[in-house]
Scaffold this motif. Structure first.
Motif, short mmCIF file in Angstrom:
data_model
loop_
_atom_site.label_atom_id
_atom_site.label_comp_id
_atom_site.label_asym_id
_atom_site.label_seq_id
_atom_site.Cartn_x
_atom_site.Cartn_y
_atom_site.Cartn_z
N UNK A 183 0.83 -1.21 0.00
CA UNK A 183 0.00 0.00 0.00
C UNK A 183 0.86 1.26 0.00
N UNK A 184 1.83 1.34 0.94
CA UNK A 184 2.65 2.56 0.97
C UNK A 184 3.59 2.64 -0.23
N UNK A 237 1.87 7.52 -3.93
CA UNK A 237 2.78 8.57 -4.41
C UNK A 237 3.14 9.58 -3.33
N UNK A 238 2.22 9.88 -2.45
CA UNK A 238 2.50 10.87 -1.41
C UNK A 238 3.48 10.34 -0.36
N UNK A 239 3.60 9.03 -0.25
CA UNK A 239 4.55 8.44 0.69
C UNK A 239 5.93 8.30 0.06
N UNK A 276 12.39 3.55 -7.20
CA UNK A 276 11.06 3.54 -7.82
C UNK A 276 10.35 2.27 -7.36
N UNK A 277 9.38 2.43 -6.48
CA UNK A 277 8.68 1.28 -5.91
C UNK A 277 7.33 1.03 -6.58
N UNK A 278 7.00 1.81 -7.58
CA UNK A 278 5.67 1.72 -8.20
C UNK A 278 5.40 0.39 -8.89
N UNK A 279 6.44 -0.32 -9.26
CA UNK A 279 6.26 -1.60 -9.95
C UNK A 279 6.42 -2.80 -9.02
N UNK A 327 9.82 4.17 6.99
CA UNK A 327 8.68 4.60 6.19
C UNK A 327 7.43 4.17 6.94
N UNK A 328 6.44 5.06 6.98
CA UNK A 328 5.17 4.70 7.59
C UNK A 328 4.06 4.95 6.58
N UNK A 329 3.01 4.18 6.70
CA UNK A 329 1.84 4.35 5.84
C UNK A 329 1.25 5.74 6.07
#
Length: 169
Positions: free
Chosen positions: A16-17, A21-23, A30-33, A85-87
């Motif tokens: 989820x995080x 994009x805001x996180x 690049x963690x989008x994939x 990193x936090x949600x």
């Protein structure tokens, strides 16, 4: 709140995080994939790799709120690199400072570390504000064995922080 080992059940909320994009907008990776399988592999690896310590920050109901890490643990130099990193749902609720305090204490007590380093993008005003508000000192002299993990072309875009653990606790 507590920190604990990462568990398989954390993968969905970790993903989820990674896709928020805001996180992740100021992270170098690049963690989008990333997929659920990538999260599962990361969790599995967190149970065996000695050079890194990745733990979950969980709420009172044991729901994953984020990950706090000591990376590139170097027992010779007695230092490591910190990451957190936090949600988005956990932001502003004390999870980050709780996780940070806990992992710093663990680094000192369990690993015998003396120094912890970390960096943030100059553009990441939220993170910079968090670290500055909580009294963490900016650092200009970062050991080469810490900075070697970063491409030279991004170094001017980073602000580094440092904690000397003997003076913290």
């Amino acid at each position: 709140m507590r920190i604990r080992k990462l568990e398989k059940k954390d993968a969905d909320l970790m993903l989820e995080w990674m896709h928020d994009d805001r996180v992740v907008q100021y992270l170098l990776a690049d963690l989008s994939k990333k997929s659920d399988q990538d999260c599962q592999r990361f969790i599995d690896k967190s149970q065996t790799v000695r050079e890194d310590l990745h733990l979950a920050i969980a709420d009172d109901d044991d729901v994953y709120m984020g990950t706090v890490s000591l990376k590139h643990i170097d027992l010779f130099h007695k230092d490591a690199e910190f990451a957190i990193v936090v949600r988005r749902i956990a932001m502003g609720k004390g999870y980050a400072i709780f996780g940070m305090d806990e992992i710093l204490e663990k680094g000192k007590r369990d690993l015998g570390l003396r120094d912890i380093y970390w960096c943030v993008s100059k553009d990441n005003l939220r993170a910079r504000g968090f670290y500055d508000k909580n009294g963490f000192e900016r650092c200009m002299c970062i050991p080469a064995h810490i900075t070697k993990n970063y491409p030279q072309d991004v170094m001017d875009d980073l602000i580094w922080y440092h904690v000397h653990l003997r003076t913290l606790y």
